[in-house]
Each structure stands twice: as structure tokens, then as C-alpha cells.
Design a protein around this motif. Structure first.
Motif, short mmCIF file in Angstrom:
data_model
loop_
_atom_site.label_atom_id
_atom_site.label_comp_id
_atom_site.label_asym_id
_atom_site.label_seq_id
_atom_site.Cartn_x
_atom_site.Cartn_y
_atom_site.Cartn_z
N VAL A 215 0.86 -1.18 0.00
CA VAL A 215 0.00 0.00 0.00
C VAL A 215 0.90 1.23 0.00
O VAL A 215 2.05 1.19 0.44
CB VAL A 215 -0.94 0.03 1.23
CG1 VAL A 215 -1.84 -1.19 1.24
CG2 VAL A 215 -0.15 0.11 2.53
N GLU A 216 0.36 2.33 -0.51
CA GLU A 216 1.13 3.57 -0.59
C GLU A 216 0.57 4.60 0.38
O GLU A 216 -0.64 4.84 0.41
CB GLU A 216 1.11 4.12 -2.01
CG GLU A 216 1.92 3.28 -2.99
CD GLU A 216 2.05 3.94 -4.36
OE1 GLU A 216 1.70 5.14 -4.45
OE2 GLU A 216 2.50 3.27 -5.30
N ILE A 217 1.46 5.18 1.17
CA ILE A 217 1.10 6.25 2.10
C ILE A 217 2.03 7.43 1.84
O ILE A 217 3.24 7.33 2.04
CB ILE A 217 1.25 5.79 3.57
CG1 ILE A 217 0.34 4.61 3.87
CG2 ILE A 217 0.97 6.95 4.52
CD1 ILE A 217 -1.12 4.96 3.89
N ASP A 218 1.45 8.52 1.35
CA ASP A 218 2.23 9.74 1.08
C ASP A 218 3.46 9.44 0.22
O ASP A 218 4.56 9.92 0.48
CB ASP A 218 2.66 10.40 2.39
CG ASP A 218 1.47 10.86 3.22
OD1 ASP A 218 0.44 11.20 2.62
OD2 ASP A 218 1.57 10.85 4.46
N GLN B 270 -2.78 7.09 -14.28
CA GLN B 270 -2.05 8.33 -14.01
C GLN B 270 -1.38 8.84 -15.28
O GLN B 270 -1.41 10.04 -15.59
CB GLN B 270 -1.01 8.12 -12.91
CG GLN B 270 -0.22 9.40 -12.61
CD GLN B 270 0.81 9.20 -11.51
OE1 GLN B 270 0.80 8.19 -10.79
NE2 GLN B 270 1.71 10.16 -11.36
N SER B 271 -0.80 7.90 -16.03
CA SER B 271 -0.14 8.28 -17.28
C SER B 271 -1.16 8.79 -18.29
O SER B 271 -0.95 9.81 -18.95
CB SER B 271 0.61 7.07 -17.84
OG SER B 271 1.19 7.37 -19.09
N GLU B 272 -2.29 8.09 -18.40
CA GLU B 272 -3.33 8.50 -19.37
C GLU B 272 -3.93 9.84 -19.00
O GLU B 272 -4.24 10.65 -19.87
CB GLU B 272 -4.42 7.43 -19.41
CG GLU B 272 -3.98 6.12 -20.04
CD GLU B 272 -5.08 5.07 -20.00
OE1 GLU B 272 -6.18 5.39 -19.49
OE2 GLU B 272 -4.85 3.95 -20.48
N LEU C 288 1.70 13.87 -7.06
CA LEU C 288 0.93 14.49 -5.97
C LEU C 288 -0.56 14.47 -6.29
O LEU C 288 -1.39 14.19 -5.42
CB LEU C 288 1.41 15.92 -5.75
CG LEU C 288 0.85 16.65 -4.52
CD1 LEU C 288 1.21 15.89 -3.25
CD2 LEU C 288 1.39 18.07 -4.46
N ASP C 289 -0.91 14.77 -7.55
CA ASP C 289 -2.32 14.73 -7.97
C ASP C 289 -2.90 13.34 -7.75
O ASP C 289 -3.99 13.18 -7.20
CB ASP C 289 -2.45 15.10 -9.45
CG ASP C 289 -2.23 16.58 -9.72
OD1 ASP C 289 -2.32 17.37 -8.76
OD2 ASP C 289 -1.96 16.93 -10.88
N MET C 290 -2.16 12.33 -8.20
CA MET C 290 -2.66 10.97 -8.11
C MET C 290 -2.76 10.50 -6.67
O MET C 290 -3.70 9.79 -6.30
CB MET C 290 -1.76 10.02 -8.91
CG MET C 290 -2.40 8.68 -9.21
SD MET C 290 -3.85 8.87 -10.29
CE MET C 290 -4.46 7.18 -10.35
N GLN C 291 -1.80 10.92 -5.86
CA GLN C 291 -1.84 10.52 -4.45
C GLN C 291 -3.07 11.09 -3.76
O GLN C 291 -3.71 10.43 -2.94
CB GLN C 291 -0.57 10.98 -3.73
CG GLN C 291 -0.41 10.42 -2.32
CD GLN C 291 -0.38 8.90 -2.30
OE1 GLN C 291 0.40 8.29 -3.01
NE2 GLN C 291 -1.22 8.30 -1.48
#
Length: 497
Positions: A120-123, A329-331, A337-340
Motif C-alpha cells: 500500500v502507498e502512504i504519502d 495516471q499516465s493516461e 501528488l495529484d494521483m496521491q
């Protein structure tokens, strides 16, 4: 009864290190139950989807559901687990009113899937959550306590049992203990359950609707002094929303820190999370595995999934959420930062669906992370529970792009959609919100604004075009925000040239 020291969350995590673990139960979306042919549809009349097998009547024999076994293996593969070449079911013995057999058919020492992980991704940082096991069992029924103020057994005048859910295939996903999370333990717990929900939804093996109980989370929490052995854990049962997972961990950290600060001991027990107060309350002492008197289920043969079958299932896995997010995100052209921020808001699928419905990625992100996120925060609900569909957001933006409404009116239209007044176009028509862009209709409002603001009009005549903004504002006020600002500005410049 003595009062426990009340620490702030910051004080608690400064003095103690949390260790968390999560046990997530997922009802599989099979057509029939785990060991019989009864239907599994949600919302049927109580006790209408039952038979001798799921009611545990004498002489009734179970038969394992192949679709449920396949779904469990697919979940294990998606969570990077090893699939056991041989396993079996066991009887987990305990008495509870919603267990008609007085035992649950589950898996104990030989589960289907073991030793996996989920990242999982956090910040922007990746945290790996180890998966201890993924095993298959049957769900219990549902007990309703009637006549009390809380819906719990204490104070109730009677209890009712609905066995429709008893026997539905249930997958339990158990993490390994997760130490080293520090002050981020609550948000990491939420991020894990969010990612797990997305994985299971992607696999299309469950609707994972927490509000309906098809996904439920038990949260284990313990505290220890830095460098000391792990403390005694508590288990907060049946937490039924992503927000509540985070709140339950946070609340239990604060509570345990207060007890330990006072020199007390944490009791190994199950606890219940209360949505209205945000705290946990003691339930019962926690059993150990020996208390359940596990033994192999004598009425079911062992499971031995063929290696070829497992390979086929692995090859057919869909694009998993992390990979899909990177592609989207690429598309969409979003920054990291936007995607997060999109991920943190739980809006990836909502924005994707809005784009598929015809909106641009930028406009979809604007609505879901702006006005809609604000409303979700105000009402303490999830974005996807607001009652606004991605198609409605795309339609709303289409009305703005077509010049039929402006952004200010769009927010009013959104209120109507949330209130159930219909689609954006229907709300615009019913409330008469369409922008007035006809020059003839606007001329009088423009002339009135010029007459009422002679000083501003003089500045515009002298070439200070920026001053026209005040006159545009006056016209917008006079027309209730329905005037087309671009047309109004052009009229004002033309009248004063």
C-alpha cells in the motif's frame, strides 16, 4: 471505578509503539451457499433462504462449492500467496445463537493460501503488509436485539435470529503483525483495507459492501514501550467502514496508552467500536485456538487443487489496482501528488467512471476532490455513498462546457442531484437555473448596472477595461447568478466603448 489517564494521540504514540494486525472477512458473491444450494441474495425475507444443510439438521451432509474455492485461490494469487497443494476443512466448535450447527466449518492448520503480501502507498511511500493466510469458511447468521436503545443485547427485550446469511462462503484474510508504523498506524490500517477492497472488487468475487456486511474487519492493536516485547493485543470486532477502521485503531491506541501509563495491564479481549462516540467498549475475553476444539471435518474430503488449474487462474488474473493506477495516471496526465490525492480520497474508480462517461480527467478530479469531497467530509460519509453517480458528474460538467450553467450554478444543481431531484439536466429545468445568454434579455441588466455605477463606468470608458469586473458582478447579482459572464462582459465593453 478509577479514572484512566487520558492522553492525546500524540502523547500516546510518543510513549508507545503500536503493532497492528487486521483480519478481514469477505462474503463471496457466489450464487449459492458454501455447502448447500440455498441462494445468497441480500435482503430476502428472514429465514427464507435456508435448508437442512445450512440449518444443521441431523443427517444433512455438506458439499463444497467449487466457485467459492476458485474465488479464494484467485484472492490468494492476487495477494502474492503460495497456494497449498493440499488442504482440508475443520470444525470450529463454539455455541452462539446464529450458529445453527453449534460449529463452523472453517480451515485451521491447513488453509488454502499462505505467506503473501499486499503493498500500500502512504504519502508516496510503499508499505508492505504481510499476509499470514487466506482461508475459506462459512458465514454465520445474524442476530437482531430488539427493544433496547443500543441495538445490543444489553437492555434488549428479545432477540431474533435470521439464518439467511448462515452458510454463505466467507473468506478470511489475516495479516501478519505489522510493527514499525508509529503514528501512521491508523492511516496504514485504513489504506490496507482500502487497497484490499479494491483488489477483491477488481477480481469480481464480492461486492465488498461494508455497509451490508459483505466485508467486515477485525482490528488487532497492541502497544509496547520502545525496544520492549510486543504487548497484549485486543481485537475490535466487525468494524464496517474504512473511516471506522482508522478511528478504531486510533481510539484503541489512546485507550491502551492511558491504561499502561497508569501501571495497568491490557486484557486480551474482543471489543466493539461505537460509531457515535468513536471509542471501543469491552466485549468478552478472547479465546485461544484450543478453546475452539478444532478437528478435521469428517463430512468433507480434503482439497487438492491441481497445479495446472492454479496456473490457469493466475494467468487469467485481471489488471490489479496498483498497476491500473499507474496506467491511469499516465493516461490522465496527473502528477504524483495529484494521483496521491485521488488515491487518498478513494476516488480512483469514481474519476475513471466519470471520464468513461465523457468528462475530462481534470474536470472529474475537480468535482470529486473539490465540492463532492467537501460534502462527504461534512456528512462524514464516503464519496461513493453521496448518492451522486459518475455519469451525473460527467453530465454536470457537460452542461458547464455547453454554457448552459456556470460553475456557481453547477454547485446549486449538485445540491439538487444529492437531494434526489433527478439528473443534472432535470434539476436545471425544474429549478430554472439555465444561464441567460440572450443579449436582449441581458441588455436592461447591463444598462442598470452602468447607471448605478457611474464612477466604474467612467473608468471603463477611459480604457481601464479591468474595472468592468465590478459591473459584471453587479449584473450577476441582479440576475441571481444566471447571466453568462462572458456575454455580460462583452455587452458592457460594447456599451462603454
Amino acid at each position: 471505578m478509577s479514572t484512566v489517564t487520558q492522553l492525546s494521540y500524540e502523547e500516546a504514540v510518543a510513549a508507545f509503539e503500536p503493532v497492528i494486525g487486521l483480519e478481514t472477512h469477505v462474503e463471496l458473491g457466489t450464487n449459492t451457499k458454501m455447502f448447500c444450494g440455498c441462494p445468497t441474495a441480500f435482503g430476502a425475507e428472514p429465514n427464507t433462504q435456508v435448508c437442512p444443510v445450512c440449518l444443521g439438521l441431523p443427517g444433512a451432509l455438506p458439499v463444497a462449492n467449487r466457485a467459492a474455492i476458485e474465488a479464494t485461490i484467485r484472492i490468494g494469487l492476487a495477494l502474492n500467496c503460495s497456494i497449498a497443494p493440499w488442504g482440508r476443512f475443520a470444525r470450529k466448535n463454539y455455541f452462539y445463537p446464529d450458529m445453527p450447527k453449534n460449529f463452523q466449518i472453517s480451515q485451521y492448520d491447513e488453509p488454502l493460501c499462505v505467506d503473501g503480501y499486499l503493498d500500500v502507498e502512504i504519502d508516496g511511500e510503499t508499505v508492505r503488509i504481510g499476509i499470514e493466510r487466506v482461508h475459506l469458511e462459512e458465514d454465520t447468521g445474524k442476530t437482531l436485539h430488539v427493544g433496547g436503545a443500543t441495538g445490543r443485547i444489553h437492555g434488549a427485550t428479545e432477540s431474533l435470529v435470521d439464518y439467511n446469511r448462515a452458510g454463505i462462503p466467507l473468506v478470511e484474510i489475516v495479516t501478519k503483525p505489522v510493527p514499525g508504523t508509529g503514528a501512521r498506524a491508523p492511516e496504514i490500517a485504513r489504506a490496507y483495507v482500502t487497497e484490499l477492497r479494491d483488489v477483491i472488487r477488481t477480481l469480481d468475487v464480492s461486492d465488498v459492501r461494508m455497509e451490508q456486511g459483505s466485508m467486515r474487519c477485525d482490528v488487532n492493536t497492541s502497544l509496547n514501550r520502545p525496544g520492549a516485547e510486543w504487548g497484549t493485543r485486543t481485537e475490535t470486532k466487525n468494524v464496517n467502514s474504512l473511516r471506522s477502521v482508522e478511528r478504531a485503531v486510533r481510539s484503541e491506541i489512546i485507550r491502551q496508552a492511558g491504561v499502561l501509563t497508569d501501571g495497568g495491564k491490557i486484557i486480551q479481549e474482543t471489543r466493539h467500536f461505537h460509531e457515535e462516540t468513536g471509542d471501543t467498549r469491552s466485549g468478552r475475553s478472547k479465546e485461544t485456538a484450543t478453546d475452539y476444539r478444532y478437528f478435521p471435518e469428517p463430512d468433507l474430503v480434503p482439497l487438492a487443487p491441481a497445479a495446472e488449474w492454479i496456473a490457469e487462474l493466475k494467468a487469467a488474473l485481471p489488471e490489479l489496482p496498483r498497476v491500473r493506477r499507474a496506467r491511469l495516471q499516465s493516461e490522465w496526465g496527473f502528477t504524483d501528488l495529484d494521483m496521491q490525492s485521488v488515491v487518498n480520497a478513494g476516488a480512483v474508480e469514481l474519476i475513471s467512471a466519470t471520464v468513461e462517461a465523457g468528462a475530462t480527467a481534470a474536470s472529474a478530479r475537480k468535482w470529486w476532490l473539490g465540492e463532492l469531497a467537501r460534502r462527504a467530509n461534512e456528512t462524514e460519509t464516503e464519496l461513493d455513498a453521496l448518492g451522486v453517480t459518475p455519469a451525473a458528474v460527467a453530465e454536470l460538467q457537460g452542461l458547464v462546457d455547453a454554457g448552459k450553467i456556470n460553475d456557481k450554478l453547477a454547485r446549486v444543481v449538485l445540491e439538487g442531484v444529492i437531494a434526489g431531484e433527478g439528473t443534472p439536466a432535470e434539476v436545471v429545468a425544474a429549478r430554472g437555473l439555465e444561464v441567460v445568454s440572450d443579449e436582449g434579455a441581458l441588455t436592461k441588466a447591463v444598462d442598470d448596472a452602468i447607471a448605478a455605477n457611474p464612477d466604474v463606468a467612467a473608468k471603463v470608458r477611459d480604457g481601464k477595461v479591468a474595472a468592468a469586473g465590478a459591473l459584471v458582478g453587479a449584473v450577476m447579482k441582479a440576475t441571481g447568478g444566471k447571466a453568462d459572464a462572458k456575454t455580460v462582459r462583452e455587452l458592457i465593453i460594447a456599451r462603454l466603448s
